[in-house]
Structure formats: structure tokens, C-alpha cells
Design a protein around this motif. Structure first.
Motif, mmCIF file in Angstrom:
data_model
loop_
_atom_site.group_PDB
_atom_site.id
_atom_site.type_symbol
_atom_site.label_atom_id
_atom_site.label_comp_id
_atom_site.label_asym_id
_atom_site.label_seq_id
_atom_site.Cartn_x
_atom_site.Cartn_y
_atom_site.Cartn_z
ATOM 1 N N GLU A 19 0.825 -1.204 0.000
ATOM 2 C CA GLU A 19 0.000 0.000 0.000
ATOM 3 C C GLU A 19 0.860 1.254 0.000
ATOM 4 O OE1 GLU A 19 -2.466 -0.354 3.415
ATOM 5 O OE2 GLU A 19 -3.261 -2.306 2.828
ATOM 6 N N GLU A 20 2.023 1.184 0.616
ATOM 7 C CA GLU A 20 2.875 2.357 0.759
ATOM 8 C C GLU A 20 3.487 2.800 -0.565
ATOM 9 O OE1 GLU A 20 2.868 -0.222 2.782
ATOM 10 O OE2 GLU A 20 2.082 0.709 4.603
ATOM 11 N N THR A 21 3.531 1.911 -1.569
ATOM 12 C CA THR A 21 4.178 2.262 -2.832
ATOM 13 C C THR A 21 3.181 2.654 -3.914
ATOM 14 O OG1 THR A 21 4.184 -0.055 -3.571
ATOM 15 C CG2 THR A 21 6.112 0.723 -2.327
ATOM 16 N N ILE A 22 1.908 2.733 -3.601
ATOM 17 C CA ILE A 22 0.926 3.164 -4.594
ATOM 18 C C ILE A 22 1.223 4.612 -4.972
ATOM 19 C CG2 ILE A 22 -1.501 3.639 -5.054
ATOM 20 C CD1 ILE A 22 -2.234 1.377 -3.176
ATOM 21 N N SER A 23 1.496 4.845 -6.235
ATOM 22 C CA SER A 23 1.913 6.186 -6.671
ATOM 23 C C SER A 23 0.801 6.983 -7.327
ATOM 24 C CB SER A 23 3.090 6.075 -7.642
ATOM 25 O OG SER A 23 2.715 5.342 -8.805
ATOM 26 N N GLU A 24 -0.253 6.314 -7.813
ATOM 27 C CA GLU A 24 -1.319 7.006 -8.535
ATOM 28 C C GLU A 24 -2.681 6.615 -7.987
ATOM 29 O OE1 GLU A 24 0.817 7.312 -12.938
ATOM 30 O OE2 GLU A 24 -0.558 5.664 -12.523
ATOM 31 N N TYR A 25 -3.562 7.580 -7.899
ATOM 32 C CA TYR A 25 -4.968 7.349 -7.599
ATOM 33 C C TYR A 25 -5.790 7.763 -8.820
ATOM 34 C CZ TYR A 25 -3.914 7.127 -2.511
ATOM 35 O OH TYR A 25 -3.440 6.799 -1.269
ATOM 36 N N SER A 26 -6.953 7.172 -8.980
ATOM 37 C CA SER A 26 -7.853 7.576 -10.064
ATOM 38 C C SER A 26 -8.430 8.959 -9.774
ATOM 39 C CB SER A 26 -8.990 6.564 -10.219
ATOM 40 O OG SER A 26 -8.504 5.302 -10.603
ATOM 41 N N MET A 27 -8.234 9.881 -10.701
ATOM 42 C CA MET A 27 -8.710 11.244 -10.518
ATOM 43 C C MET A 27 -10.197 11.329 -10.859
ATOM 44 S SD MET A 27 -7.484 14.275 -9.649
ATOM 45 C CE MET A 27 -5.761 14.410 -10.157
#
Length: 471
Positions: free
Chosen positions: A344-352
Motif C-alpha cells: 500500500e505504501e508504494t501506490i503512486s497514482e490514484y484515479s482522478m
């Protein structure tokens, strides 16, 4: 952000959401339903977990997922953003604006949006029936649930027109609900959003922009008022958000706009909702092409002709591969195509979902309609400056309203492509869908094509559910 549920909490939430998300409204054992609800809303932590479950579901359910059954994907086909490189019939019906009442992806949009609505209703009912929650949690959860419900209804009315207004989890009522005039649904949307604005704070919980705060609700309400041509309200709401410079800003580097918790983000959806350890967005997984024919769609030829050579958006937000002499262009706003690292700590992008650039475009459009042309030019220039385009204030400072309207349509197409159906909805609300799509698709777009059909399966279950004209 690390989100964890205890085994006991997970079991309670699973039981709770089983009762509130059954699409067929099967008759269930009401005493068990009440026990599940009473347990979930017995204390602040489990009640907050229930709302977290809804945020997580937004990544998974079809209409909001960013996958091939999402609003982003299918309305991109309905407009002039994509062309298909596979012969999938369900996709072709959206591309050709000839959607049948049996189309499975159309059914998925409808069902999944209502699934989330049912869950928000369950949270609202659970809060109302609880006397053990703290006042601060009650206000937060009411505001967040009402925001998400309004968000779902916004897309339902813009895709289908009149829709059932479901405000309860009572299956006996819901199974026979008829369609309400979209003006009544919009009234409910506005009411929900105004309530959310009143009770939600300005901070993001855990500094994560996946949660609704006051400005998230305000951003959606600004768009709602724009669509309803309430220009003063739209301008005022967007103006208030734009003034929050400590929280939001237009980022100069296009490559960081869609990063998790970027300062341009107003509201995002996290891949953590997958529950499968994925660290990529569905948009990145869906759109990035790793080899020819690995994806269902590419960017259309008509879309690729609109770009100025110096526009940074085409350089940073469009990717391409060349195979056998053919160039395949694809959306590249998201850079991660696949990540199953489980971290979880390396998630770099979220859906805008909602971002600041749209608010400048909303305010610009409202200002054109209100006669504030210099203000509209100033807002458009914010978007054009980031894109490295000549500023209107320098090349055409005396642009009239008609010229600015054309620029607005163009800039919205470039800035917001492959984001939540903006192009499809813009063409419809500006009354340009038939003319423009008739040319780019070399086909006739009839008035009936501007609304999706009510799914046949839903009408078979509900005798009171009428159909849109022409289907």
C-alpha cells in the motif's frame, strides 16, 4: 494510508453490505439485517469502517472503476475520443451510438451505480437508527454518504435522463420504483451536496484525498449548477475552491497531476479498494498499450488531429507504440500499467475524479455566460499556460463570447479527455453532439442516441420502469 479491519469487523461489514447490495432485492431475514446494522453502527470505528467500505467499492464497481465497463471508457466510445481495435459487440454499440437494451455493459453501469446508492442509503439509515455514535462522526458520515449518493445520481441522470430516486433500502419499495423527472433528481442532488458542504470540514482525513470534504462536495455542486445553467452559483462555488491556494494548485508538470494526493486533486479513488494488492489504477491498466491489440481501444484519429505541436498535454498525456508500421496512440495520464506488489505504501497514482483544472474551466464558462469575458480569458489562460500554449490575453484579448465558447469546448476536450465522460456530456449539454459526432463518426446521431437505454433486465423485474424514447 494503511486501512485495516479486524477479522470481527470484516465479518460484520460483509454481513451488513450483503443485505444492502443485493441487486435483485431478494427477500432477506429482516431480524438478521437489523442485527448487522445495529452492530455496525454501535460505535464510531465500525461506522467509519462502513463508509470506508463504500469508498473501497468505488474502485471495484463498474461505473466508477475506470475499467472497460466504466463511465470513462464507455462514454469515451459514445463521444469521439476512442476508436476500437477489437470487434467486441458491446463496445461497438457504444461507439456506433446504437446501444441495445440487452447490452451487458449498459446494465453494469446502471446496476453498479444503484448498488453504491443502496449502500449510502444503508449508512444513512444506520446512522439515523443509532444513538451511540458521536455527533462529530454522525455529521461526517452523513455528509460523506450524501456526497457519494449525489455523485452517483449525477451520472445516472446525465446518462439516462429520468431515473428512479431511491432513498431507502426497503426492497419492497425499490423493486417497484418508477422513474422520476430529472429535475426532481437534481433537486435531491443539490440538497445532498448542500448538506455535505454544511457539515464536512475542509481537511482531508489522514491527508488522503480519497475522502469527501467540504470542497469535494462544492466541486461537484459547481459542476451541477453549470449543467443547470445556474451561472452565478457555478462561478461562486468554483471561485471559492480556486481561492484555497494552500490546498489546491495547478501543477506545472503534467506528469505529476494524477499522482496520489497531488495538489491538483480535489477527489480521487484509491486502488487500495481492490483488496487484491494492486497498486495501479484501472485507467492505467485499461488504457496503456504494451503491444498492438493488447487493449480494446486507442485514441481516435479525429482526436489526434486537434493538438498543437507545442501542447505539453499531448507530449505528456498521450503515449504511442509502433508495430508493423502502424502507430497506436493511447491515453497516458496514468503511468503505471500494472503493479501487484501488494504494498500500500508504494501506490503512486490514484484515479482522478475531481480536480482543480475543471474548476477553472467551470468558472470560465460561467463568466462567459455572465458577460465577464476578461475573467473567462484569465481562467482559460491558466489552463493554456500549463499546456505551453499562447495566452488568449496576448493573442486575442478582445475575443467575443462566441469565440470563447468555442475555445472552451476545445480546451475541455483537450484537458479532460478520458476523464469521466466530460466530452460526451459536454457535447450533449451544448447541443453539439449530433453535428460534431455526425461528422467525426460519419454517421447520423439521432436525439434518442443521446440517452442510454434503460436495461431490459431491470424493466423485466420492475413493471413500473419506463423506457427512454426510441428503444
Amino acid at each position: 494510508m494503511k486501512i485495516t479491519f479486524s477479522r470481527h469487523t470484516s465479518a460484520i461489514l460483509a454481513s451488513f453490505f450483503f443485505f444492502v447490495s443485493c441487486e435483485d432485492f431478494v427477500d432477506v431475514d429482516l431480524p438478521d439485517d437489523k442485527i448487522a446494522s445495529q452492530t455496525v453502527f454501535a460505535n464510531d470505528n465500525t461506522a467509519l469502517d462502513a463508509m470506508q467500505g463504500i469508498y473501497n467499492q468505488l474502485f471495484n464497481v463498474q461505473f466508477s472503476s475506470g475499467s472497460s465497463s466504466s463511465v470513462t471508457f464507455l462514454s469515451g466510445l459514445s463521444a469521439d475520443t476512442f476508436m476500437v481495435i477489437s470487434s467486441n459487440q458491446t463496445n461497438l454499440e457504444f461507439l456506433q451510438n446504437e446501444i441495445t437494451i440487452q447490452n451487458s455493459k449498459n446494465l453494469s453501469i446502471w446496476n453498479s451505480a444503484y448498488n453504491i446508492i443502496y449502500q449510502t442509503n444503508a449508512v444513512l439509515e444506520g446512522i439515523e437508527n443509532s444513538n451511540t455514535l458521536s455527533d462529530i462522526v454522525v455529521e461526517r458520515l452523513n455528509g460523506e454518504a450524501m456526497f457519494v449518493r449525489a455523485f452517483c445520481y449525477f451520472y445516472l441522470v446525465n446518462l439516462y435522463g429520468d431515473v428512479p430516486l431511491i432513498l431507502t433500502t426497503d426492497y419492497s419499495v425499490n423493486t417497484l420504483a418508477s422513474r422520476e423527472d430529472l429535475s426532481l433528481v437534481y433537486t435531491q442532488i443539490i440538497s445532498d451536496l448542500e448538506y455535505a458542504i454544511d457539515v464536512l470540514g475542509i481537511e482531508y482525513e489522514d491527508k488522503e484525498r480519497i475522502y469527501a470534504n467540504r470542497y469535494v462536495a462544492m466541486a461537484l455542486l459547481a459542476r451541477v449548477h453549470l449543467y443547470l445553467q445556474n451561472w452565478k452559483q457555478a462561478e461562486s462555488l468554483s471561485n471559492e475552491i480556486i481561492q484555497q491556494t494552500a490546498i489546491y494548485e495547478i501543477l506545472e508538470d503534467p506528469d505529476v497531476v494524477f499522482m496520489a494526493n497531488s495538489k491538483e486533486a480535489i477527489w480521487q479513488i484509491s486502488p487500495i479498494g481492490s483488496g487484491e494488492g494492486f497498486g495501479h489504477t484501472n485507467e492505467g491498466n485499461q488504457f496503456i498499450i504494451t503491444s498492438a491489440f493488447s487493449n480494446a481501444v486507442v485514441l481516435s484519429d479525429s482526436f489526434m488531429t486537434i493538438w498543437d505541436s507545442d501542447d505539453k498535454r499531448s507530449e505528456h498525456w498521450i503515449g504511442n507504440i509502433v508495430e508493423d508500421g502502424e502507430v497506436y496512440n493511447y491515453p497516458y495520464k496514468y503511468k503505471v500499467q500494472f503493479d501487484d506488489s501488494g504494498s500500500e505504501e508504494t501506490i503512486s497514482e490514484y484515479s482522478m475524479v475531481l480536480r482543480l483544472a475543471e474548476q477553472y474551466l467551470i468558472r470560465a464558462e460561467a463568466r462567459v455566460q455572465l458577460g465577464d469575458l476578461p475573467g473567462a480569458i484569465s481562467d482559460l489562460d491558466v489552463i493554456r499556460k500549463r499546456a505551453n500554449l499562447p495566452l488568449i490575453s496576448e493573442i486575442n484579448p478582445s475575443a467575443n463570447a462566441e469565440e470563447l465558447e468555442q475555445l472552451l469546448l476545445e480546451e475541455r476536450r483537450k484537458e479532460l479527455f478520458t476523464e469521466w465522460g466530460h466530452r460526451w456530456m459536454d457535447l450533449k449539454r451544448w447541443g453539439k453532439a449530433s453535428d460534431i459526432l455526425g461528422q467525426t463518426k460519419d454517421d447520423t446521431i439521432e436525439p434518442m442516441d443521446l440517452l442510454y437505454p434503460i436495461p431490459e433486465e431491470e424493466r423485466n423485474k420492475n413493471p413500473n420502469l419506463s423506457q427512454n424514447p426510441g428503444y
